[in-house]
Design a protein around this motif. Structure first.
Motif, PDB file in Angstrom:
ATOM      1  N   LYS A  92       0.685  -1.097   0.211  1.00  0.00           N
ATOM      2  CA  LYS A  92      -0.041  -0.081  -0.030  1.00  0.00           C
ATOM      3  C   LYS A  92       0.418   1.144   0.039  1.00  0.00           C
ATOM      4  N   ARG A  93       0.891   1.948  -0.300  1.00  0.00           N
ATOM      5  CA  ARG A  93       0.965   3.628  -0.503  1.00  0.00           C
ATOM      6  C   ARG A  93       0.299   4.768   0.407  1.00  0.00           C
ATOM      7  N   ARG A  94       0.837   5.598   0.934  1.00  0.00           N
ATOM      8  CA  ARG A  94       0.774   6.497   1.726  1.00  0.00           C
ATOM      9  C   ARG A  94       0.750   8.110   1.097  1.00  0.00           C
ATOM     10  N   LYS A  95       0.503   9.088   1.472  1.00  0.00           N
ATOM     11  CA  LYS A  95       0.687  10.229   1.260  1.00  0.00           C
ATOM     12  C   LYS A  95       1.429  10.565   2.173  1.00  0.00           C
ATOM     13  N   PHE A  96       3.088  11.087   1.788  1.00  0.00           N
ATOM     14  CA  PHE A  96       3.045  11.747   2.338  1.00  0.00           C
ATOM     15  C   PHE A  96       3.696  13.175   2.902  1.00  0.00           C
ATOM     16  N   ASP A  97       3.549  13.918   1.450  1.00  0.00           N
ATOM     17  CA  ASP A  97       2.600  15.434   2.199  1.00  0.00           C
ATOM     18  C   ASP A  97       1.562  15.715   2.034  1.00  0.00           C
ATOM     19  N   SER A  98       0.690  16.614   2.388  1.00  0.00           N
ATOM     20  CA  SER A  98      -0.424  17.016   2.156  1.00  0.00           C
ATOM     21  C   SER A  98      -0.752  17.450   0.271  1.00  0.00           C
ATOM     22  N   ALA A  99       0.132  17.862  -0.064  1.00  0.00           N
ATOM     23  CA  ALA A  99      -0.374  17.774  -1.635  1.00  0.00           C
ATOM     24  C   ALA A  99      -0.268  16.978  -2.957  1.00  0.00           C
ATOM     25  N   GLY A 100      -0.044  15.855  -1.695  1.00  0.00           N
ATOM     26  CA  GLY A 100      -0.270  14.192  -2.988  1.00  0.00           C
ATOM     27  C   GLY A 100       0.705  14.561  -4.095  1.00  0.00           C
ATOM     28  N   THR A 101       2.166  14.764  -3.575  1.00  0.00           N
ATOM     29  CA  THR A 101       3.062  14.556  -4.563  1.00  0.00           C
ATOM     30  C   THR A 101       4.261  13.827  -4.321  1.00  0.00           C
ATOM     31  N   THR A 102       3.907  13.457  -2.996  1.00  0.00           N
ATOM     32  CA  THR A 102       5.004  12.275  -2.321  1.00  0.00           C
ATOM     33  C   THR A 102       4.100  11.142  -1.671  1.00  0.00           C
ATOM     34  N   TYR A 103       4.183  10.095  -2.384  1.00  0.00           N
ATOM     35  CA  TYR A 103       3.946   8.704  -1.361  1.00  0.00           C
ATOM     36  C   TYR A 103       5.031   8.272  -1.054  1.00  0.00           C
ATOM     37  N   TYR A 104       4.317   6.931  -0.116  1.00  0.00           N
ATOM     38  CA  TYR A 104       5.177   5.659   0.389  1.00  0.00           C
ATOM     39  C   TYR A 104       4.838   5.040   0.624  1.00  0.00           C
ATOM     40  N   SER A 105       5.655   3.678   0.777  1.00  0.00           N
ATOM     41  CA  SER A 105       5.282   2.248   1.412  1.00  0.00           C
ATOM     42  C   SER A 105       6.341   1.785   2.113  1.00  0.00           C
ATOM     43  N   ARG A 106       5.873   1.073   2.551  1.00  0.00           N
ATOM     44  CA  ARG A 106       7.197   0.424   3.694  1.00  0.00           C
ATOM     45  C   ARG A 106       6.725  -0.378   4.077  1.00  0.00           C
TER      46      ARG A 106
END
Length: 167
Positions: A92-106
């Motif tokens: 799964k990916r989640r938004k890393f920032d509120s703008a939605g330009t960076t996502y992350y998976s862990r």
């Protein structure tokens, strides 16, 4: 007669509504990772037949819906017989920032090794950060146990992203 006119109008409408998109207007997807593991004494820690290598591994999505959310990452081999894990997607990916330009998976990586006829497990984490722009969705960084192992500049061409982890 009405059916013929209606049929012609449907065909004309269908042809008009289908417009051709330029390739430049499509978003490029660049998210394939080839993950290699080596040590100072062993150039291929994923080859289970070599002494001192890992005999198996499993991957769990730390952002998954359940505590145990397995991710399938197949083991592949290069033409010169070096093993690597090929990660395309699955976590799964989640938004890393509120703008939605960076996502992350862990993900948690469990590496198993046999030492003195006993299995030892090592728990490591992989975090993949993605950059999202109108032109590209691409891997921007890979962190292994919170250490930066891979970084890619914005706008860099699509490629298979190679991550080498030295243990």
């Amino acid at each position: 007669m009405r059916n013929i006119v209606f049929g012609i109008l449907c065909i004309v409408f269908a042809v008009i509504s289908c417009k051709r998109e330029d390739d430049d207007s499509l978003q490029r997807i660049d998210q394939i990772l080839n993950i290699y593991m080596k040590s100072s004494t062993n150039p291929d820690l994923l080859n289970s037949k070599r002494a001192g290598s890992y005999t198996g591994y499993s991957v769990n999505d730390l952002l998954g819906d359940k505590d145990i959310s397995p991710v399938t990452i197949p083991l592949k081999m290069t033409t010169d017989s070096i093993f690597y894990m090929e990660y395309i997607s699955g976590a799964k990916r989640r938004k890393f920032d509120s703008a939605g330009t960076t996502y992350y998976s862990r993900m948690q990586l469990t590496l198993n090794k046999t030492v003195n006829n006993a299995t030892q497990s090592t728990l490591d984490t992989i975090e993949i950060r993605y950059r999202n722009t109108p032109l590209a969705f691409q891997v921007s960084q890979v962190l292994y146990n919170r250490k930066l192992m891979f970084s890619k500049d914005a706008g860099a061409p699509n490629s298979i992203n190679v991550v080498t982890i030295t243990k």
